[in-house]
Motif scaffolding. Structure first.
Motif, PDB file in Angstrom:
ATOM      1  N   ILE A   5      44.828  39.031  45.988  1.00 41.99           N
ATOM      2  CA  ILE A   5      45.483  40.268  45.565  1.00 41.99           C
ATOM      3  C   ILE A   5      46.327  40.025  44.322  1.00 41.99           C
ATOM      4  N   ALA A   6      47.034  38.906  44.288  1.00 42.99           N
ATOM      5  CA  ALA A   6      47.857  38.573  43.115  1.00 42.99           C
ATOM      6  C   ALA A   6      46.990  38.377  41.878  1.00 42.99           C
ATOM      7  N   ALA A   7      45.840  37.732  42.056  1.00 42.42           N
ATOM      8  CA  ALA A   7      44.932  37.501  40.932  1.00 42.42           C
ATOM      9  C   ALA A   7      44.397  38.811  40.377  1.00 42.42           C
ATOM     10  N   GLN A   8      44.034  39.732  41.272  1.00 45.62           N
ATOM     11  CA  GLN A   8      43.515  41.017  40.832  1.00 45.62           C
ATOM     12  C   GLN A   8      44.608  41.843  40.155  1.00 45.62           C
ATOM     13  N   LYS A  65      45.112  40.572  36.668  1.00 40.47           N
ATOM     14  CA  LYS A  65      44.061  41.019  35.763  1.00 40.47           C
ATOM     15  C   LYS A  65      44.264  42.468  35.351  1.00 40.47           C
ATOM     16  N   ASP A  66      44.647  43.313  36.322  1.00 40.58           N
ATOM     17  CA  ASP A  66      44.853  44.731  36.042  1.00 40.58           C
ATOM     18  C   ASP A  66      46.007  44.941  35.060  1.00 40.58           C
ATOM     19  N   SER A  67      47.063  44.134  35.226  1.00 36.43           N
ATOM     20  CA  SER A  67      48.212  44.277  34.317  1.00 36.43           C
ATOM     21  C   SER A  67      47.841  43.833  32.909  1.00 36.43           C
ATOM     22  N   ILE A 115      27.158  40.357  40.989  1.00 45.62           N
ATOM     23  CA  ILE A 115      28.204  39.507  41.563  1.00 45.62           C
ATOM     24  C   ILE A 115      29.022  38.823  40.471  1.00 45.62           C
ATOM     25  N   ASN A 116      30.330  39.054  40.521  1.00 42.61           N
ATOM     26  CA  ASN A 116      31.255  38.447  39.563  1.00 42.61           C
ATOM     27  C   ASN A 116      32.575  38.144  40.252  1.00 42.61           C
ATOM     28  N   CYS A 117      33.580  37.815  39.473  1.00 35.99           N
ATOM     29  CA  CYS A 117      34.880  37.426  40.023  1.00 35.99           C
ATOM     30  C   CYS A 117      35.510  38.551  40.849  1.00 35.99           C
ATOM     31  N   ASP A 118      35.430  39.783  40.361  1.00 39.28           N
ATOM     32  CA  ASP A 118      36.042  40.901  41.081  1.00 39.28           C
ATOM     33  C   ASP A 118      35.430  41.074  42.471  1.00 39.28           C
TER      34      ASP A 118
END
Length: 348
Positions: free
Chosen positions: A333-336, A339-341, A289-292
């Motif tokens: 969704i914006a946070a993920q 992170k991906d960018s 379990i983590n942020c993602d």
């Protein structure tokens, strides 16, 4: 004709409802003074002492009444003023409030669940229900989690770490794990509360939004409130979607197949084998379990609530619960995506 004493009491409680009175001592003092008013000249004098124009207060009160109540006049508000207890205020279920005092506006009853409690305190007029608390848990923890991840990010790109860095990293990782577990737990508590609320509302009102509840569903709601989560989700989805979907459709399926694995790891931690997991499986899930994963659970649980709400009300954000879920999805969704960018830039 409304006398000055009644009108001033109505204005005092309206100020309380609007969060305009700072503490209970001030409320009690103003209520006591209002009870001694004999004419409008005195009322204007009192209102000037609290730094508010008498006429402006009257206009604000009328506007507040129209937005929140139906068939409510100054006499009703004066009676409510007398019902409020300094120190504890007033807390009652919506239907009980309407029975003993006066009706709430249709828009208010549509926005908040049937089983909600109406609270009056120095914070103003508030509505309390289980989903509110779990949503607040998520809304409060999510920014902290994202901030913790952002503080960890520089260390993931650097190979040179000092002893001081190691201690700092350990603390940040522990904080990320704690916040992630808290959010995962809250997302499933939200789902549980939402389903129980649906069953309770169905049993007591025979309606779910614009849907009339059939006898078969009412029987299930009255007797199966503690059935396995998967079964309850499937039954609610089938009824609210008018059998066009089931718990096997998205996002419900992934919520159960993926998200529930982590919920069980938190709330039913064991190294033993279970019928749905191999020996040590729950420990593995707990350590993962983590942020993602927390962000994914936020999206899945919020999407499940939104979809069900749309079936019941015709629009997805008709209720306080649904509109807040919609905001959480956007933030997650914006946070993920952010992170991906960043990961793409770092690997370039």
């Amino acid at each position: 004709m409304v006398n000055a004493q009644t009108k001033m009491k109505a204005l005092v409680v309206s100020r309380l409802l609007m969060g305009d009175i700072p503490d209970w001592e001030t409320f009690e003092s103003e209520r006591e003074t209002a009870g001694k008013i004999l004419n409008r000249r005195t009322a204007r004098s009192v209102s000037s002492q609290i730094g508010r124009n008498y006429r402006d207060l009257s206009i604000e009160t009328r506007k507040f009444i129209e937005e929140n109540f139906v068939r409510c006049d100054y006499h009703d508000l004066a009676r409510l003023c007398d019902e409020v207890r300094p120190g504890s205020g007033l807390s009652t279920r919506l239907d009980e409030f309407e029975k003993t005092l006066f009706p709430l506006a249709v828009s208010v009853k549509r926005r908040f669940p049937f089983y909600a409690h109406l609270n009056i305190s120095t914070y103003g007029l508030r509505f309390e229900f289980p989903e509110h608390h779990f949503l607040r848990d998520i809304e409060t923890s999510l920014p902290e989690l994202l901030d913790t991840r952002a503080r960890l990010e520089p260390f993931t790109r650097s190979t040179a770490k000092t002893r001081h860095d190691s201690g700092l990293i350990a603390g940040l990782v522990a904080r990320e794990k704690f916040l992630s577990r808290s959010i995962v737990s809250a997302t499933f508590s939200l789902i549980e509360a939402f389903l129980s609320g649906i069953f309770f509302t169905a049993v007591h009102t025979k309606l779910l939004g614009s849907l009339e509840c059939e006898d078969e569903f009412l029987k299930y709601a009255a007797t199966k409130e503690s059935a396995p989560l998967k079964n309850r989700i499937d039954r609610v989805v089938q009824f609210t979607s008018k059998a066009t979907e089931s718990g096997s459709d998205e996002p419900f399926n992934t919520l159960m197949e993926v998200g529930k694995r982590y919920r069980d790891a938190i709330h039913h931690t064991t190294p033993f084998q279970r019928k749905d997991v191999e020996q040590g499986g729950r420990l593995t899930a707990l350590y993962e379990i983590n942020c993602d994963i927390a962000l994914r659970c936020v999206v899945l649980s919020s999407a499940a609530v939104l979809k069900t709400s749309q079936w019941m009300y015709g629009v997805s954000d008709a209720t306080d619960i649904a509109s807040r879920c919609s905001e959480l999805i956007q933030k997650a969704i914006a946070a993920q995506a952010n992170k991906d960018s960043q990961s793409t830039v770092a690997s370039a």
